[in-house]
Motif scaffolding. Sequence first.
Motif, PDB file in Angstrom:
ATOM      1  N   SER A   1       0.880  -1.198  -0.016  1.00 47.61           N
ATOM      2  CA  SER A   1       0.002   0.097  -0.150  1.00 47.61           C
ATOM      3  C   SER A   1       0.967   1.394  -0.142  1.00 47.61           C
ATOM      4  O   SER A   1       0.536   2.199  -0.765  1.00 47.61           O
TER       5      SER A   1
ATOM      6  N   ALA B   1     -10.847  -6.447   1.126  1.00 44.32           N
ATOM      7  CA  ALA B   1     -10.177  -5.313   2.177  1.00 44.32           C
ATOM      8  C   ALA B   1      -9.277  -4.528   1.201  1.00 44.32           C
ATOM      9  O   ALA B   1      -9.121  -3.379   1.467  1.00 44.32           O
ATOM     10  N   MET B   2      -8.418  -5.281   0.773  1.00 49.28           N
ATOM     11  CA  MET B   2      -7.361  -4.341  -0.147  1.00 49.28           C
ATOM     12  C   MET B   2      -7.870  -3.563  -1.240  1.00 49.28           C
ATOM     13  O   MET B   2      -7.600  -2.540  -1.426  1.00 49.28           O
TER      14      MET B   2
ATOM     15  N   CYS C   1     -10.968  -2.462  -1.517  1.00 52.77           N
ATOM     16  CA  CYS C   1     -11.602  -1.078  -0.731  1.00 52.77           C
ATOM     17  C   CYS C   1     -10.582  -0.132  -0.017  1.00 52.77           C
ATOM     18  O   CYS C   1     -10.953   0.937  -0.258  1.00 52.77           O
ATOM     19  N   SER C   2      -9.326  -0.659  -0.050  1.00 52.54           N
ATOM     20  CA  SER C   2      -8.422   0.257   0.731  1.00 52.54           C
ATOM     21  C   SER C   2      -7.956   1.002  -0.471  1.00 52.54           C
ATOM     22  O   SER C   2      -7.053   2.102  -0.171  1.00 52.54           O
ATOM     23  N   LEU C   3      -8.254   0.993  -1.633  1.00 52.90           N
ATOM     24  CA  LEU C   3      -7.709   1.848  -2.617  1.00 52.90           C
ATOM     25  C   LEU C   3      -8.865   2.789  -3.230  1.00 52.90           C
ATOM     26  O   LEU C   3      -8.491   3.702  -3.950  1.00 52.90           O
ATOM     27  N   LEU C   4     -10.074   2.527  -2.749  1.00 52.68           N
ATOM     28  CA  LEU C   4     -11.307   3.589  -3.218  1.00 52.68           C
ATOM     29  C   LEU C   4     -10.942   5.162  -2.925  1.00 52.68           C
ATOM     30  O   LEU C   4     -10.263   5.374  -1.751  1.00 52.68           O
TER      31      LEU C   4
END
Lengths: 316, 316
Positions: free
Chosen positions: A97, A192-193, A195-198
Amino acid sequence: MKTESITQKGEQASCHAATPEGIYIISSSSAVEDASQLHWAQQHLRALGWQVQLDGDALAVHQRFAGSDAQRLAAIERALNQPHDVVLSSRGGYGLSRLLPFIDWKAVAQSGKRFVGHSDFTAFNLALLAQTGAISYAGPCAAFDFGVEQPDDLTLDLFHEAMTNQLEVLSFEAEGSDAVDTRGVLWGGNLAMLCSLLGTPYFPQVPYGILFLEDVGEHPYRIERYLNQLWQAGVLAQQQAIILGQFTGYHLAEHDRGYDMQAVIQWLRQTVKKPVVLNLPYGHVPLKATLPIGKKIGVATEDDMAYLLIEEHHHE
Amino acid sequence: MKTESITQKGEQASCHAATPEGIYIISSSSAVEDASQLHWAQQHLRALGWQVQLDGDALAVHQRFAGSDAQRLAAIERALNQPHDVVLSSRGGYGLSRLLPFIDWKAVAQSGKRFVGHSDFTAFNLALLAQTGAISYAGPCAAFDFGVEQPDDLTLDLFHEAMTNQLEVLSFEAEGSDAVDTRGVLWGGNLAMLCSLLGTPYFPQVPYGILFLEDVGEHPYRIERYLNQLWQAGVLAQQQAIILGQFTGYHLAEHDRGYDMQAVIQWLRQTVKKPVVLNLPYGHVPLKATLPIGKKIGVATEDDMAYLLIEEHHHE
């Protein structure tokens, strides 16, 4: 669950299979815990005929990471400039990330390498797609999947076939799936990953996409919260189909009172009204397919089976 | 940690304090587990001079939720049309996310009610701000914080003062904070909930904001992943200050090798280069301030103390 890879080998394979020079293994996320895992991985991959090379920092350790940010960025850069055409991540965990703004995505795309990884690697897959449109792969990891004496044979076969363009159709039992017969760009990975980029420049826009998702250790209410976010962000309405892989490693509590993954899937169907396909062999489980992220594929269901048309060879 | 609420009571209070009609308690997220919690809460709040009324569905149960979606939406609507001017959530958990598109945010703003809640309630606070600009409150919950025989006195006092406009300055020990003296719109709450709104119409745009964050049960790598998302989404660069509350309930592992919240804070400072204030008395801990989300406030640090200027009364 029974998973078949229906491949056309022999003549077709010799016509269409790439001739891979080999596999280069890098560590871009969490530290590999045991060097023997990468020895096993090399052995299994060589037995399939691949040349395999470990990156010099594949076993580096800094805190929980496989080396400092600079070390891991350098490993990715080295991977672009070595001769092997497949670059396989050693494992997931956490670490990509915070590297995303410092990776030269154009250079990754122009390298023509096939990057493959799992879980945390979803950040790499999707950032590459968002920034360049280039294809990369969600699949096994060297240490996590191949780093044991007896890896899952089918996972190994599916990886090999995907890397040599021989995986034409991935079929799997998918009882309870909605009727669907469509085409679109395959994308997704770890929920989860993803959505962690939204909201960031690393979240791809994939209209008419085919979105596949999996996760581990997330309670169904958290899975629903992520899906809810994708819905409210307008992402799910743009998809042709939503394919759910394996959601594992969570614990229901007494106070859930029957709320579970089935309740989440019911809510998803009522809310989003898109075809939902169940039971994709992909997730934090031994059996996982190797899937091309960013590639246009077909998806169809019939008689409790689902079919992903990965390669469309035009046989004359 | 020592927390003082430096208030100007007496004459100033009588000039500026609102005259609240009372508190209406609703359940908009997870089900209240024990009815006695709301009895205790009513008792403590009445002892401070408030009228208190429970919504008819405050103890409703559907699966893990405090009633079906329709029941909880109806509770919010009833809260707008009853006479009490404070609407206090019974508890957090999960449940507001999927209601967001169905809440009449304009009606919430026009009601003039002061909505207060915690954790899952961050979705309500931030959606209201995003959709209308109206102020609401991050603070205690009826069952979770006041639903015991001996609630935290200071939490109760701070709630009472905030609800009667008497909380002028919230000061707290904040050793290790960066130097800052600025003003901006206060916003934030639970980090996971805040990030669950990114990309949706319920995520507020707050340039020159003062962002406060807390979370529970999230490993530091997940906290970092959320902060990383806010950074890469351009949110953190827009802030005048980042205030970290209490991050609790996680477990470090041997393979973290020293990676912890300190490492996250170090990464945050190196990456974002915005003033970071530590140790806000807010989180999943007994002592929590009641904070106005969407209100322009001041923040300053001096001699290991931090000061939030909540109410600026112009004494003549």
